[in-house]
Write a protein that holds these residues in place. Structure first.
Motif, PDB file in Angstrom:
ATOM      1  N   GLY A 167       0.786  -1.166   0.078  1.00 20.80           N
ATOM      2  CA  GLY A 167       0.012  -0.038  -0.062  1.00 20.80           C
ATOM      3  C   GLY A 167       0.783   1.266   0.073  1.00 20.80           C
ATOM      4  N   THR A 168       2.242   1.136  -0.232  1.00 17.52           N
ATOM      5  CA  THR A 168       3.048   2.400  -0.200  1.00 17.52           C
ATOM      6  C   THR A 168       4.029   2.012  -1.323  1.00 17.52           C
ATOM      7  N   ALA A 169       4.659   3.355  -1.854  1.00 12.76           N
ATOM      8  CA  ALA A 169       5.525   3.164  -2.614  1.00 12.76           C
ATOM      9  C   ALA A 169       6.684   2.743  -2.252  1.00 12.76           C
ATOM     10  N   GLY A 170       7.156   2.828  -1.059  1.00 14.41           N
ATOM     11  CA  GLY A 170       8.279   2.494  -0.324  1.00 14.41           C
ATOM     12  C   GLY A 170       8.294   0.873  -0.379  1.00 14.41           C
ATOM     13  N   ARG A 171       7.364   0.408  -0.293  1.00 12.46           N
ATOM     14  CA  ARG A 171       7.020  -1.165  -0.115  1.00 12.46           C
ATOM     15  C   ARG A 171       7.361  -1.734  -1.544  1.00 12.46           C
ATOM     16  N   ALA A 172       6.507  -1.181  -2.464  1.00 19.33           N
ATOM     17  CA  ALA A 172       6.563  -1.362  -4.114  1.00 19.33           C
ATOM     18  C   ALA A 172       7.990  -1.308  -4.198  1.00 19.33           C
ATOM     19  N   ALA A 173       8.687  -0.400  -3.965  1.00 25.37           N
ATOM     20  CA  ALA A 173       9.947  -0.445  -4.727  1.00 25.37           C
ATOM     21  C   ALA A 173      10.848  -1.415  -3.828  1.00 25.37           C
ATOM     22  N   GLU A 174      10.876  -1.963  -2.537  1.00 23.41           N
ATOM     23  CA  GLU A 174      11.462  -2.656  -1.949  1.00 23.41           C
ATOM     24  C   GLU A 174      11.114  -3.897  -2.439  1.00 23.41           C
ATOM     25  N   LEU A 175       9.823  -4.483  -2.685  1.00 25.63           N
ATOM     26  CA  LEU A 175       9.950  -5.866  -3.221  1.00 25.63           C
ATOM     27  C   LEU A 175      10.461  -5.699  -4.596  1.00 25.63           C
ATOM     28  N   ALA A 176      10.211  -4.700  -5.560  1.00 28.52           N
ATOM     29  CA  ALA A 176      10.969  -4.683  -6.782  1.00 28.52           C
ATOM     30  C   ALA A 176      12.266  -4.860  -6.774  1.00 28.52           C
ATOM     31  N   VAL A 209      -4.212  -7.875 -14.578  1.00 30.79           N
ATOM     32  CA  VAL A 209      -3.751  -6.482 -13.983  1.00 30.79           C
ATOM     33  C   VAL A 209      -4.924  -5.397 -13.515  1.00 30.79           C
ATOM     34  N   SER A 210      -5.371  -5.245 -12.420  1.00 33.18           N
ATOM     35  CA  SER A 210      -6.425  -4.205 -12.024  1.00 33.18           C
ATOM     36  C   SER A 210      -5.925  -3.156 -11.508  1.00 33.18           C
ATOM     37  N   ASN A 211      -4.756  -2.951 -10.964  1.00 31.76           N
ATOM     38  CA  ASN A 211      -4.030  -1.822 -10.368  1.00 31.76           C
ATOM     39  C   ASN A 211      -2.524  -1.868 -10.083  1.00 31.76           C
ATOM     40  N   ALA A 212      -2.082  -0.905  -9.992  1.00 30.25           N
ATOM     41  CA  ALA A 212      -0.579  -0.822  -9.839  1.00 30.25           C
ATOM     42  C   ALA A 212      -0.281  -1.042  -8.457  1.00 30.25           C
ATOM     43  N   VAL A 213       0.876  -1.651  -8.344  1.00 30.48           N
ATOM     44  CA  VAL A 213       1.290  -1.956  -6.862  1.00 30.48           C
ATOM     45  C   VAL A 213       2.073  -0.656  -6.357  1.00 30.48           C
ATOM     46  N   GLY A 214       1.481  -0.451  -5.142  1.00 26.61           N
ATOM     47  CA  GLY A 214       1.885   0.896  -4.650  1.00 26.61           C
ATOM     48  C   GLY A 214       0.909   1.533  -3.804  1.00 26.61           C
ATOM     49  N   ARG A 216      -2.302   2.743  -2.133  1.00 28.49           N
ATOM     50  CA  ARG A 216      -3.788   2.329  -2.415  1.00 28.49           C
ATOM     51  C   ARG A 216      -4.541   3.524  -3.148  1.00 28.49           C
ATOM     52  N   ASP A 217      -5.067   3.428  -4.122  1.00 22.66           N
ATOM     53  CA  ASP A 217      -6.044   4.367  -4.678  1.00 22.66           C
ATOM     54  C   ASP A 217      -7.032   3.702  -5.446  1.00 22.66           C
ATOM     55  N   ARG A 218      -8.277   3.481  -4.647  1.00 22.54           N
ATOM     56  CA  ARG A 218      -9.092   2.487  -5.291  1.00 22.54           C
ATOM     57  C   ARG A 218      -9.859   3.354  -6.428  1.00 22.54           C
ATOM     58  N   ALA A 219      -9.879   4.591  -6.497  1.00 21.34           N
ATOM     59  CA  ALA A 219     -10.517   5.305  -7.683  1.00 21.34           C
ATOM     60  C   ALA A 219      -9.718   4.871  -9.002  1.00 21.34           C
TER      61      ALA A 219
END
Length: 254
Positions: A167-176, A209-214, A216-219
Motif C-alpha cells: 500500500g505504499t511506494a516504499g514497499r513497492a520499491a522494496e519488493l521490486a 492486472v487491475s491496479n498498480a502495486v503501490g 492504495r488508490d481505489r479510484a
C-alpha cells in the motif's frame, strides 16, 4: 484455482458457455467442472491468502487422487495434469500495465523469510524451506504464445505472493528491488504451488492486472476490465494450452 467467486466466474466464462456441473469436496468446497472437447478443467474459489489457497488446492488434489485409478507400482499419484492459480492482481510498473495479463515464470513467496538488521533474508538463506516455484519454461512459453496469437496484451515474469497487500511506494520499491523483474503481486499463488508440488503436478499462475502495486488508490482500480482480460485469457488458454498439456501428460512415461 481463484481466490473469490468473481474471479472464478470470469475463468468459467472464458472456458465456455453453459452451466458447469458442481462437484462437492470435503471442507465445504465446490468444484465447477468444465468438460470441453479435449480437456476437462475444474474451477475452484479457494478464499483469500496463501493458507486458504493451499488448503483448498490440497483438498481438490487429494479428492482427485482418491478418485483416480491406482497408478502403476512405484509411480506417483498425479490427479491432475496442471494446476493454475488465477485471478486479478496488482501490476508492477512499468512492466505490467493495467489490463495486461501476467503469465508467471515463477511463483514467489515474497515475504516468506526474516527481517534482520542487515535486511531481508529469504527462507532459503535461513537454511530451510523454499520461497520460489519456477514454472516450466515450455509451459510459460505456450501460455504466452496463446495470448499473443489471440491479441491479448501480456507480459511474462515472476508473480509475488504476499500476505499483506502493498500500500505504499516504499514497499513497492522494496519488493521490486528484492525480486528483479517482478511483474505482479497477489495473495494465493505460492500456496497453490506448494500444494501442487506435494502431488508432483506442474503449476502456473495467470493474473490480469487491475491496479498498480503501490499507494492504495481505489479510484484508479480497474477491476471490471481486469476480469474481462482474465476471461479472455482463459478463452485462449482453454482452446490451446490446456489440451496440449493433457496430450503431453498422456505421452510422458508413467
Amino acid at each position: 484455482m481463484t481466490a473469490v467467486a468473481a474471479e472464478a466466474d470470469s475463468v468459467a466464462a472464458g472456458l465456455g458457455p453453459g452451466g458447469a456441473p458442481e462437484v462437492p469436496l470435503p471442507g465445504g468446497f465446490t468444484l465447477r467442472r468444465h468438460a470441453g472437447p479435449s480437456a476437462v478443467v475444474d474451477v475452484l474459489a479457494a478464499g483469500v491468502g496463501p493458507a486458504a489457497a493451499a488448503t483448498a488446492t490440497a483438498t481438490a488434489l487429494a479428492a482427485a487422487a482418491l478418485r483416480a485409478p491406482a497408478p502403476p507400482r512405484k509411480s506417483p499419484v498425479r490427479p491432475y495434469d496442471l494446476v493454475v492459480s488465477a485471478g486479478i492482481a496488482g501490476g508492477f510498473a512499468p512492466q505490467a500495465p493495467l489490463g495486461h495479463v501476467v503469465v508467471a515464470d515463477a511463483l514467489v513467496g515474497a515475504d516468506l523469510g526474516a527481517e534482520t538488521g542487515d535486511g531481508y533474508l529469504a527462507v532459503e538463506e535461513l537454511g530451510f524451506g523454499r520461497s520460489v516455484h519456477p514454472v516450466a519454461a515450455p509451459l510459460a512459453a505456450r501460455a504466452a504464445d496463446a495470448l499473443a496469437r489471440g491479441g491479448q496484451p501480456h507480459v511474462v515474469g515472476p508473480v509475488l505472493t504476499v500476505s499483506t497487500v502493498t500500500g505504499t511506494a516504499g514497499r513497492a520499491a522494496e519488493l521490486a528491488e528484492r525480486h528483479p523483474g517482478a511483474a505482479a503481486e497477489a495473495m494465493e499463488g505460492f500456496g497453490v504451488a506448494e500444494a501442487a508440488a506435494a502431488y508432483g503436478v506442474p503449476v502456473i499462475e495467470i493474473r490480469a492486472v487491475s491496479n498498480a502495486v503501490g499507494p492504495r488508490d481505489r479510484a484508479a482500480w480497474r477491476i471490471g476490465p481486469a476480469l474481462d482480460a482474465l476471461r479472455n485469457a482463459f478463452r485462449l488458454l482453454g482452446s490451446s494450452v490446456f489440451p496440449t498439456v493433457l496430450v503431453d501428460s498422456e505421452e510422458s512415461p508413467s
